[in-house]
Scaffold this motif. Structure first.
Motif, PDB file in Angstrom:
ATOM      1  N   LYS A 148      -5.621  14.438  -2.014  1.00  0.00           N
ATOM      2  CA  LYS A 148      -5.234  13.142  -2.569  1.00  0.00           C
ATOM      3  C   LYS A 148      -6.461  12.260  -2.821  1.00  0.00           C
ATOM      4  O   LYS A 148      -6.509  11.501  -3.787  1.00  0.00           O
ATOM      5  CB  LYS A 148      -4.235  12.439  -1.651  1.00  0.00           C
ATOM      6  N   THR A 149      -7.460  12.340  -1.953  1.00  0.00           N
ATOM      7  CA  THR A 149      -8.703  11.616  -2.202  1.00  0.00           C
ATOM      8  C   THR A 149      -9.391  12.169  -3.441  1.00  0.00           C
ATOM      9  O   THR A 149      -9.874  11.411  -4.295  1.00  0.00           O
ATOM     10  CB  THR A 149      -9.638  11.703  -0.978  1.00  0.00           C
ATOM     11  N   GLN A 150      -9.434  13.477  -3.566  1.00  0.00           N
ATOM     12  CA  GLN A 150     -10.071  14.083  -4.740  1.00  0.00           C
ATOM     13  C   GLN A 150      -9.331  13.685  -6.019  1.00  0.00           C
ATOM     14  O   GLN A 150      -9.951  13.447  -7.063  1.00  0.00           O
ATOM     15  CB  GLN A 150     -10.117  15.597  -4.571  1.00  0.00           C
ATOM     16  N   LYS A 197      -9.916   3.261 -13.403  1.00  0.00           N
ATOM     17  CA  LYS A 197      -8.901   2.491 -12.677  1.00  0.00           C
ATOM     18  C   LYS A 197      -8.474   3.246 -11.424  1.00  0.00           C
ATOM     19  O   LYS A 197      -8.446   4.468 -11.410  1.00  0.00           O
ATOM     20  CB  LYS A 197      -7.685   2.234 -13.573  1.00  0.00           C
ATOM     21  N   PRO A 198      -8.119   2.504 -10.360  1.00  0.00           N
ATOM     22  CA  PRO A 198      -7.716   3.175  -9.128  1.00  0.00           C
ATOM     23  C   PRO A 198      -6.332   3.811  -9.243  1.00  0.00           C
ATOM     24  O   PRO A 198      -5.468   3.327  -9.973  1.00  0.00           O
ATOM     25  CB  PRO A 198      -7.709   2.035  -8.096  1.00  0.00           C
ATOM     26  N   LEU A 199      -6.136   4.889  -8.528  1.00  0.00           N
ATOM     27  CA  LEU A 199      -4.836   5.559  -8.440  1.00  0.00           C
ATOM     28  C   LEU A 199      -4.258   5.283  -7.064  1.00  0.00           C
ATOM     29  O   LEU A 199      -4.923   5.496  -6.050  1.00  0.00           O
ATOM     30  CB  LEU A 199      -5.008   7.061  -8.646  1.00  0.00           C
ATOM     31  N   ARG A 200      -3.026   4.812  -7.013  1.00  0.00           N
ATOM     32  CA  ARG A 200      -2.348   4.590  -5.731  1.00  0.00           C
ATOM     33  C   ARG A 200      -1.375   5.737  -5.507  1.00  0.00           C
ATOM     34  O   ARG A 200      -0.180   5.598  -5.736  1.00  0.00           O
ATOM     35  CB  ARG A 200      -1.617   3.241  -5.746  1.00  0.00           C
ATOM     36  N   ASN A 201      -1.888   6.883  -5.100  1.00  0.00           N
ATOM     37  CA  ASN A 201      -1.042   8.056  -4.895  1.00  0.00           C
ATOM     38  C   ASN A 201      -0.500   8.097  -3.473  1.00  0.00           C
ATOM     39  O   ASN A 201      -0.889   7.310  -2.625  1.00  0.00           O
ATOM     40  CB  ASN A 201      -1.800   9.336  -5.228  1.00  0.00           C
ATOM     41  N   ILE A 251       0.852  -1.187   0.000  1.00  0.00           N
ATOM     42  CA  ILE A 251       0.000   0.000   0.000  1.00  0.00           C
ATOM     43  C   ILE A 251       0.890   1.239   0.000  1.00  0.00           C
ATOM     44  O   ILE A 251       2.086   1.164   0.268  1.00  0.00           O
ATOM     45  CB  ILE A 251      -0.965   0.024   1.209  1.00  0.00           C
ATOM     46  N   SER A 252       0.282   2.387  -0.293  1.00  0.00           N
ATOM     47  CA  SER A 252       1.027   3.647  -0.359  1.00  0.00           C
ATOM     48  C   SER A 252       0.916   4.403   0.964  1.00  0.00           C
ATOM     49  O   SER A 252       0.150   4.023   1.861  1.00  0.00           O
ATOM     50  CB  SER A 252       0.473   4.510  -1.487  1.00  0.00           C
ATOM     51  N   ASP A 253       1.653   5.497   1.050  1.00  0.00           N
ATOM     52  CA  ASP A 253       1.578   6.330   2.257  1.00  0.00           C
ATOM     53  C   ASP A 253       0.163   6.841   2.482  1.00  0.00           C
ATOM     54  O   ASP A 253      -0.324   6.891   3.616  1.00  0.00           O
ATOM     55  CB  ASP A 253       2.536   7.528   2.139  1.00  0.00           C
ATOM     56  N   TYR A 254      -0.503   7.219   1.376  1.00  0.00           N
ATOM     57  CA  TYR A 254      -1.863   7.740   1.567  1.00  0.00           C
ATOM     58  C   TYR A 254      -2.843   6.620   1.908  1.00  0.00           C
ATOM     59  O   TYR A 254      -3.812   6.849   2.641  1.00  0.00           O
ATOM     60  CB  TYR A 254      -2.336   8.510   0.337  1.00  0.00           C
TER      61      TYR A 254
END
Length: 773
Positions: A756-758, A769-773, A709-712
């Motif tokens: 980041k959610t937006q 597709k999901p973004l893993r920011n 998973i990412s930091d966010y």
């Protein structure tokens, strides 16, 4: 009627092993046999079973279903057929091989057993020729489509002497137990679906060469744009295997010497060169497309040079405009009228498709009905050829054909002479529910026979109207005291229109009905909340409005859970996010076997806020398990897996036949009425407090260290942990449903305010597709 307790499948290749897998999905044990291997004599059958277990998409509803399949071989285990009620042969398409195996089977089969072949090209009369009458009366064709779990069609073919009662038994079992859409066909080469489908595929290739289109352009025009699955034309061939396609086409070409279109069945010159190079599609790593480099970038074949190049996204002005038209027929009609490059290409393909389908009556079918069903159920088309012809405009197509001086089939000429203006016509509103089709034998309209246990909202609304409706949903009286809330927004995403209609449905049920169901006939039960509206509200800082919308959705779900009368949800396909939460709060669910259900909000940077966290705590009482399921946005691969995950109750029911889903949901709702008693909101939900929060936070840290998973993601799932632990209470305590709903809403709103959610929401809306920011 006999009870089918055990079946045998002869041949453990791709087709045979998947047929056995689908019987296992239906709870029917099977014996899977193949040739004897060395040194393990059952190795070929075992390999076929293992391939089915590993296949993606999955052949089984759950891997444990594979235990219902016993493997063996033709030399040592044929005597076990004496315990089988149905024997299905699915070996190589070779007449001599099939007849030799059936002779061995005939010597050991159970008296009265059903005997069927899955052949797609060999006449049944040739297979059964010379066998005793008792064999021939029990022998028929059962042509499954691969993969059997997912493709609805089963073509049922009588042999020259098949006992009609046995034929009817198989038809009913395939429909009700296996969930198949059964089409009765004649014993002609490739039957209905592959005869028409092979022609359509060949026509697409021929027209591509004539009009100088690219592979990418063809697939852009022959997929969802015209009501065909996204695999379109050449992506479909990569999935099927170019060698298989060429074999089927060449075999069909040889078997239909009098078919004036038969050259369409042969592979094109560049396809022959692809076969020579083993560029067969997915199974060899490249075909019309292939993935290149570490990034797995998709490249497409240039059919002129046989070189691959980065995928180019085709653009046609007329297509960009037409995509906004929801109705398939209107969309294609608009493209035809544009008369640009894309419109001319589609006209050439579809006009030939219509003419060929008409010419095939009565050779492959006496009615348009079976041809349309075969293409919808076997190839996943939204409309069969005659339905699409009507949707575009029957007379409009005829007029253009005549203007181009093209010859019309004699049956179409006869229909026109009778003043026919459509191949199907509905009865007058509020009349009989049966649609009528034009019967070329009698040159009159005939009613399509009703099918017991099939209830469609379309027909019900046409004949009985709607109780209430708005732009996103309707209330439909299903009869027998049951009301239906039907969603019809795009992908049935949930907005105020849907919520308002659920409330209206509950009120109307309290006044005038005994039970309510929530069901629809779209592409998905519900893809969740309307993400665009959520994003716009967050970007505009409309926090009070967003807070109100979440509260209203929560209250709606609580109203469903504690409704005065039973409410049954009928989920199918994508049942995600808010759609999943809605199902969690209904009295019971009648789920389609193909239900892909999950709380996926973390993928767009939020957490479930409609009571999903709360309801799973009630059901599973395991915050760590729930944390992992929601944190990783786990989606079930079937209704059976949804039960294992806890998203469906073990007491919820499953329909294998998607056409029966709404009728089954209505039946379930009625069965709940006599003993139903509404409950009251709970105040005794156990939460573990700070200790559980610490464990979940440790799990998030471990996942981050492993780069899963990412930091966010860590920030998002810590909000989830806060809810599941009960707000980090100091110790285990009992809390109310409303307390947990408040925690959900607060976490959702705070995450929506994060850029980041937006950003995640924007990417999901743009790309899917999901973004893993």
């Amino acid at each position: 009627m006999r009870t089918i307790r055990r079946i045998a499948v002869l041949g453990a290749g791709t087709m045979g092993s998947r047929i056995a897998a689908h019987f296992a999905n239906a709870g029917v044990p099977s014996l899977l046999l193949d040739v004897a291997g060395q040194p393990n004599r059952n190795a070929p059958a075992l390999q076929g079973l293992q391939n089915a277990v590993k296949s993606r998409p999955a052949a089984f509803f759950g891997d444990d279903r594979a235990t219902l399949i016993e493997t063996g071989n033709f030399e040592d285990d044929l005597d076990k057929l004496s315990a089988c009620d149905w024997v299905i042969e699915a070996i190589v398409e070779n007449l001599d091989a099939k007849r030799a195996l059936w002779r061995k089977v005939d010597a050991v089969r159970k008296p009265g057993a059903i005997l069927s072949t899955n052949t797609s090209g060999i006449p049944l009369a040739k297979i059964s020729e010379g066998f005793l009458p008792n064999f021939r009366t029990h022998f028929l064709g059962t042509h499954f489509f691969n993969p059997p779990r997912y493709l609805h069609l089963m073509e049922l073919i009588p042999g020259p002497e098949t006992d009609p009662s046995i034929f009817a038994e198989v038809e009913q079992f395939a429909d009700r137990r296996l969930g198949k859409g059964v089409v009765r066909t004649k014993d002609t080469p490739n039957f209905i679906a592959n005869r028409i489908g092979s022609f359509l595929g060949g026509t697409v290739g021929k027209t591509m060469l004539e009009e100088d289109f690219t592979i990418e352009e063809v697939d852009a025009l022959t997929g969802s744009l015209i009501g065909v699955p996204n695999s379109a034309s050449f992506r479909l061939l990569d999935l099927v295997g170019l060698d298989v396609w060429a074999f089927v086409g060449a075999n069909l070409h040889d078997l239909v010497p009098n078919d004036r279109w038969r050259d369409r069945f042969l592979p094109l010159d560049f396809e022959k060169r692809m076969i020579e190079r083993k560029w067969l599609g997915d199974k060899t790593g490249q075909g019309f497309y292939k993935r290149v480099g570490r990034e797995r970038e998709i490249h497409a074949l240039n059919w002129k040079t046989l070189e691959y190049q980065p995928l180019q996204k085709p653009r046609f002005a007329s297509v960009d405009t037409a995509r906004n038209i929801e109705d398939v027929g209107e969309r294609v009609r608009a493209l035809f009228r544009s008369d640009d490059r894309a419109g001319r290409f589609l006209w050439k393909i579809l006009s030939d498709y219509f003419l060929y389908s008409a010419e095939m009556i009565p050779e492959i079918s006496d009615r348009v009905v079976e041809i349309d069903r075969a293409m919808r159920w076997g190839y996943g088309h939204k409309l069969g050829p005659f339905e699409l012809w009507d949707a575009i405009g029957f007379l409009e197509v005829v007029s253009r054909l005549e203007m181009e001086r093209r010859s019309l089939p004699s049956n179409i000429k006869d229909a026109l002479a009778r003043g026919t203006i459509a191949l199907y016509r509905p009865p007058e509103p509020f009349g009989r529910p049966a649609t009528e089709y034009f019967d070329f034998r009698s040159n009159t309209y005939q009613s399509i026979e009703p099918r017991s246990g099939i209830l469609t909202l379309r027909d019900r609304k046409r004949t009985h109207g709607v109780v209430f409706e708005n732009s996103g949903a309707s209330l439909v009286d299903l009869g027998d005291g049951v009301l239906c809330v039907e969603f019809h927004s795009k992908l049935n995403t949930l907005g105020e229109d849907n919520v308002a209609m659920v409330y209206a449905g509950l009120e109307e049920t309290n006044r005038n009905f005994e039970a309510m169901i929530i069901a629809n006939e779209g592409e998905a039960f519900s893809a969740g909340a309307n993400l665009m509206l959520v994003l716009l509200a967050a970007q505009e800082g409309e926090w009070e409005e967003l807070d109100f919308a979440i509260r209203r959705f929560q209250q709606m779900n609580m109203a469903l859970k504690y409704a005065a009368k039973p409410v049954v949800a009928a989920p199918f396909a994508r049942t995600l996010g808010g759609g999943c939460e809605l199902v969690l709060h209904c009295t019971r669910a009648q789920a389609s076997a193909e239900t892909y259900m999950g709380l996926v909000e973390a993928a767009v940077g939020v957490i479930p806020a409609g009571g999903g966290c709360k309801e799973l705590l009630v059901r599973l009482k395991d915050p760590l398990r729930i944390f992992e399921m929601i944190g990783y946005a786990k989606v079930s691969t079937s209704a059976e897996e949804a039960q294992k995950l806890g998203l469906l109750h073990r007491s919820d029911s499953i329909s294998l036949n998607p056409e029966r889903l709404i009728f089954d949901a209505k039946t379930l709702a009625r069965s709940l009425v006599p003993n139903y008693a509404p409950g009251a909101p709970r105040t005794d939900i156990k939460v573990a407090g700070e200790s559980a929060y610490a464990m979940m936070k440790l799990g998030a840290w471990s996942a981050r260290q492993g780069h899963f998973i990412s930091d966010y993601d860590v920030i998002v799932v810590e909000k989830l942990a806060h809810i599941l632990s009960g707000g980090r209470l100091s110790s285990e305590q009992a809390v109310s449903e409303q307390y947990l709903l408040d925690l959900e809403r607060e976490a959702f709103l705070s995450l929506c305010g994060n850029p980041k959610t937006q950003e995640r929401m924007q990417v999901m809306l743009k790309t899917g597709k999901p973004l893993r920011n």
